[in-house]
Design a protein around this motif. Structure first.
Motif, mmCIF file in Angstrom:
data_model
loop_
_atom_site.group_PDB
_atom_site.id
_atom_site.type_symbol
_atom_site.label_atom_id
_atom_site.label_comp_id
_atom_site.label_asym_id
_atom_site.label_seq_id
_atom_site.Cartn_x
_atom_site.Cartn_y
_atom_site.Cartn_z
ATOM 1 N N ILE A 107 47.935 37.709 33.336
ATOM 2 C CA ILE A 107 46.944 37.166 34.259
ATOM 3 C C ILE A 107 46.367 35.843 33.752
ATOM 4 O O ILE A 107 46.415 35.542 32.569
ATOM 5 C CB ILE A 107 45.777 38.159 34.474
ATOM 6 C CG1 ILE A 107 45.057 38.427 33.133
ATOM 7 C CG2 ILE A 107 46.250 39.465 35.110
ATOM 8 C CD1 ILE A 107 43.780 39.245 33.253
ATOM 9 N N ASN A 108 45.828 35.086 34.710
ATOM 10 C CA ASN A 108 44.917 33.972 34.417
ATOM 11 C C ASN A 108 43.544 34.398 34.898
ATOM 12 O O ASN A 108 43.433 35.056 35.949
ATOM 13 C CB ASN A 108 45.334 32.694 35.146
ATOM 14 C CG ASN A 108 46.687 32.173 34.707
ATOM 15 O OD1 ASN A 108 47.151 32.493 33.619
ATOM 16 N ND2 ASN A 108 47.322 31.375 35.561
ATOM 17 N N TYR A 109 42.504 34.049 34.173
ATOM 18 C CA TYR A 109 41.168 34.393 34.667
ATOM 19 C C TYR A 109 40.153 33.314 34.311
ATOM 20 O O TYR A 109 40.321 32.544 33.372
ATOM 21 C CB TYR A 109 40.712 35.759 34.135
ATOM 22 C CG TYR A 109 40.440 35.821 32.652
ATOM 23 C CD1 TYR A 109 39.226 35.379 32.119
ATOM 24 C CD2 TYR A 109 41.380 36.359 31.771
ATOM 25 C CE1 TYR A 109 38.969 35.440 30.753
ATOM 26 C CE2 TYR A 109 41.138 36.420 30.407
ATOM 27 C CZ TYR A 109 39.927 35.965 29.906
ATOM 28 O OH TYR A 109 39.676 36.022 28.565
ATOM 29 N N ARG A 110 39.078 33.295 35.110
ATOM 30 C CA ARG A 110 37.947 32.391 34.871
ATOM 31 C C ARG A 110 36.676 33.171 35.162
ATOM 32 O O ARG A 110 36.517 33.744 36.244
ATOM 33 C CB ARG A 110 38.034 31.168 35.776
ATOM 34 C CG ARG A 110 36.806 30.250 35.682
ATOM 35 C CD ARG A 110 36.981 29.020 36.548
ATOM 36 N NE ARG A 110 35.767 28.207 36.553
ATOM 37 C CZ ARG A 110 35.042 27.931 37.627
ATOM 38 N NH1 ARG A 110 35.405 28.404 38.816
ATOM 39 N NH2 ARG A 110 33.962 27.180 37.536
ATOM 40 N N VAL A 145 40.519 36.153 39.179
ATOM 41 C CA VAL A 145 41.743 36.526 38.475
ATOM 42 C C VAL A 145 42.968 36.275 39.346
ATOM 43 O O VAL A 145 42.967 36.583 40.540
ATOM 44 C CB VAL A 145 41.701 38.011 38.057
ATOM 45 C CG1 VAL A 145 43.010 38.421 37.392
ATOM 46 C CG2 VAL A 145 40.532 38.263 37.115
ATOM 47 N N THR A 146 44.017 35.732 38.707
ATOM 48 C CA THR A 146 45.326 35.596 39.346
ATOM 49 C C THR A 146 46.323 36.440 38.575
ATOM 50 O O THR A 146 46.451 36.294 37.353
ATOM 51 C CB THR A 146 45.803 34.131 39.350
ATOM 52 O OG1 THR A 146 44.863 33.328 40.066
ATOM 53 C CG2 THR A 146 47.173 34.012 40.016
ATOM 54 N N LEU A 147 47.001 37.360 39.264
ATOM 55 C CA LEU A 147 47.998 38.205 38.616
ATOM 56 C C LEU A 147 49.347 37.495 38.697
ATOM 57 O O LEU A 147 49.888 37.275 39.783
ATOM 58 C CB LEU A 147 48.064 39.582 39.280
ATOM 59 C CG LEU A 147 48.768 40.666 38.458
ATOM 60 C CD1 LEU A 147 48.172 42.039 38.748
ATOM 61 C CD2 LEU A 147 50.265 40.692 38.721
ATOM 62 N N ILE A 148 49.873 37.117 37.537
ATOM 63 C CA ILE A 148 51.115 36.337 37.476
ATOM 64 C C ILE A 148 52.338 37.244 37.419
ATOM 65 O O ILE A 148 53.335 37.012 38.091
ATOM 66 C CB ILE A 148 51.102 35.421 36.240
ATOM 67 C CG1 ILE A 148 49.891 34.491 36.274
ATOM 68 C CG2 ILE A 148 52.390 34.613 36.152
ATOM 69 C CD1 ILE A 148 49.651 33.756 34.975
ATOM 70 N N ASN A 165 44.498 31.634 30.168
ATOM 71 C CA ASN A 165 45.730 31.712 30.954
ATOM 72 C C ASN A 165 46.794 32.511 30.220
ATOM 73 O O ASN A 165 46.795 32.592 28.982
ATOM 74 C CB ASN A 165 46.276 30.304 31.239
ATOM 75 C CG ASN A 165 45.354 29.507 32.148
ATOM 76 O OD1 ASN A 165 44.748 30.055 33.062
ATOM 77 N ND2 ASN A 165 45.262 28.207 31.894
ATOM 78 N N ASP A 166 47.710 33.101 30.992
ATOM 79 C CA ASP A 166 48.843 33.872 30.449
ATOM 80 C C ASP A 166 48.396 34.966 29.490
ATOM 81 O O ASP A 166 48.986 35.181 28.422
ATOM 82 C CB ASP A 166 49.828 32.941 29.736
ATOM 83 C CG ASP A 166 50.504 31.960 30.688
ATOM 84 O OD1 ASP A 166 50.660 32.315 31.876
ATOM 85 O OD2 ASP A 166 50.856 30.854 30.251
ATOM 86 N N VAL A 167 47.341 35.677 29.879
ATOM 87 C CA VAL A 167 46.829 36.789 29.065
ATOM 88 C C VAL A 167 47.575 38.068 29.434
ATOM 89 O O VAL A 167 47.654 38.427 30.612
ATOM 90 C CB VAL A 167 45.321 36.982 29.277
ATOM 91 C CG1 VAL A 167 44.830 38.208 28.503
ATOM 92 C CG2 VAL A 167 44.564 35.742 28.837
ATOM 93 N N GLN A 168 48.127 38.738 28.428
ATOM 94 C CA GLN A 168 48.871 39.973 28.671
ATOM 95 C C GLN A 168 48.034 41.177 28.265
ATOM 96 O O GLN A 168 47.426 41.205 27.199
ATOM 97 C CB GLN A 168 50.174 39.950 27.875
ATOM 98 C CG GLN A 168 51.144 41.057 28.249
ATOM 99 C CD GLN A 168 52.457 40.931 27.495
ATOM 100 O OE1 GLN A 168 52.526 41.220 26.301
ATOM 101 N NE2 GLN A 168 53.503 40.472 28.167
ATOM 102 N N LEU A 169 48.005 42.190 29.124
ATOM 103 C CA LEU A 169 47.277 43.420 28.786
ATOM 104 C C LEU A 169 47.891 44.594 29.521
ATOM 105 O O LEU A 169 48.578 44.427 30.540
ATOM 106 C CB LEU A 169 45.790 43.282 29.108
ATOM 107 C CG LEU A 169 45.374 43.118 30.581
ATOM 108 C CD1 LEU A 169 45.078 44.480 31.212
ATOM 109 C CD2 LEU A 169 44.140 42.234 30.703
#
Length: 435
Positions: free
Chosen positions: A168-171, A237-240, A185-189
């Protein structure tokens, strides 16, 4: 000549040493004459410097050296006469008479002695011996854990659910304003894994790749970042990427991947059972040892020399600094107080003195077979056990470590024969602390 020993405390002692100036003079003269034979000074041939000049050059130092030697000799004789077990190095202080013509030097020696270790009656104490029941269900759980550890992920286009891995990307904003660390950005969980706050992870459920979502998360009052504690943060949040877990089955392929060449599941289960039994045995032994050591401390009241405590505190502080530096931190920038280590230092010194007395009193010795067994047990956790065994035997220091462990085991075995043991049944999960 000496004097009577004065008790300054539980372990601190002091006595005076008196030495005749006249008796020292012959030794002082002898040493100065020896020095004169090799003294070099411009204008004189080697060894021909007048004794008067040699005295001027070296007299004070020679006098101090001779006095120090005499004091140490008298100190050793006094210690032997009174059968004192001195710890460390004594503190010598000259008692000034105020009269330069005094015929005697009087030196005060202050020092600490080792305590008398009077071992208590262990039969009056009891400890708990864990009695662990290992079941087929425990083997099943272990297999399940092994399978989860070998989980792989594959991309999928559907709504996210718990257990999925996402990128995801989040702010995050507070009252519409950005804050430090609030954007990434590009956070994996893995949803439900607890890497983020539960409400944040749960809000990702139902999203699909390419989706955007906005939601609020209230941070706990005790959150480690005080700037966020108790605050409401709005996340965009944007789910990539969405990936679902693929957990391997308990089958022949799994058995082969774990070293069972023919894929026999019974052999796999038998091997896991032996591993679990070995781990339980190791932990039971460690639990018994911990309790035995505490009983030894509780049953043997003991004063500890301050010098030993201070030395141990310094060792512990050095180890702490090395550990900090190994973690990439600058130990000099992190203040370490000696008080933080005092309790542990006292524990170690007391236990060391008690164990030493037990070993001496009961002639407990580490056999070569015990040492070999300990080294081989350690080596089993390495890829090449034989090399690890050779590595231990190639160093006296490493071999001594194994011998010390063997001695401790002998002490524990001796103590277990005295202390009352109460069996305490426990399931595997209870004993291992698995909730």
């Amino acid at each position: 000549m000496g004097s009577n020993v004065e008790n300054l405390g539980a372990l601190e002692r002091r006595f005076d040493i008196t030495i005749s100036r006249e008796n020292l003079q012959s030794e002082i003269d002898s040493r100065l004459k020896q020095i004169a034979k090799t003294t070099r000074l411009q204008g004189f041939r080697p060894g021909k410097v007048p004794l008067k000049i040699v005295v001027q050059m070296y007299g004070a130092q020679v006098q101090q050296d001779v006095l120090n030697d005499a004091v140490h000799k008298e100190f050793k004789e006094m210690v032997k006469e009174h059968n004192l077990q001195v710890v460390g190095y004594p503190r010598f202080e000259e008692k000034l008479s105020g009269d330069d013509t005094a015929t005697l030097y009087t030196i005060s020696a202050t020092f600490e002695i080792y305590p008398v270790v009077a071992l208590g009656d262990l039969s009056q104490h009891s400890i708990e011996r864990p009695e662990v029941r290992l079941s087929e269900a425990d083997i099943d759980k272990t297999l399940e854990m092994i399978c989860k550890q070998r989980t792989t992920y594959q991309s999928i286009d559907r709504e996210a659910k718990a257990g999925d891995r996402v990128k995801i990307n989040y702010r995050g904003t507070i009252d519409g304003k950005d804050f430090t660390g609030g954007t990434a950005n590009d956070v994996q969980l893995i949803i439900g894994d607890g890497k983020f706050l539960k409400d944040f992870e749960n809000s990702l459920i139902g999203m699909k790749p390419g989706n955007n979502k906005s939601f609020d998360v209230i941070f706990p009052e005790d959150y480690h970042n005080k700037d966020l504690a108790g605050k409401t943060v709005t996340f965009e949040v944007t789910l990539i990427l969405l990936e679902e877990p693929i957990i391997p089955e308990v089958d022949a392929d799994l058995a082969k991947s774990l070293g069972i060449d023919d894929g026999d599941l019974k052999k796999l289960r038998d091997g896991i059972q032996k591993d679990l039994e070995r781990e339980v045995s190791r932990r039971v032994r460690a639990k018994l040892k911990e309790q035995v050591m505490q009983v030894l401390l509780d049953s043997t009241p003991l004063e500890v020399p301050n010098i030993l405590i201070n030395q141990e505190i310094e060792r512990l502080m050095q180890d702490a600094r090395k550990d900090l530096e190994a973690r990439g931190m600058k130990s000099k920038e992190i203040p370490l107080s000696a008080d933080l280590f005092k309790g542990k230092a006292e524990y170690r010194i007391k236990l060391g003195l008690i164990l030493s007395e037990l070993v001496k009193e009961h002639a407990l010795k580490a056999t070569s077979e015990q040492v070999r067994s300990i080294i081989e047990d350690v080596a089993q956790s390495y890829e090449n056990p034989e090399q690890v065994v050779k590595w231990h035997y190639a160093s006296p220091e490493r071999l001594q470590e194994a011998e010390s462990l063997a001695l401790e085991e002998n002490v524990v075995n001796w103590a277990l024969g005295k202390i009352k043991q109460i069996n305490k049944p426990a399931t595997f999960d209870e004993f291992m602390g698995i909730s």
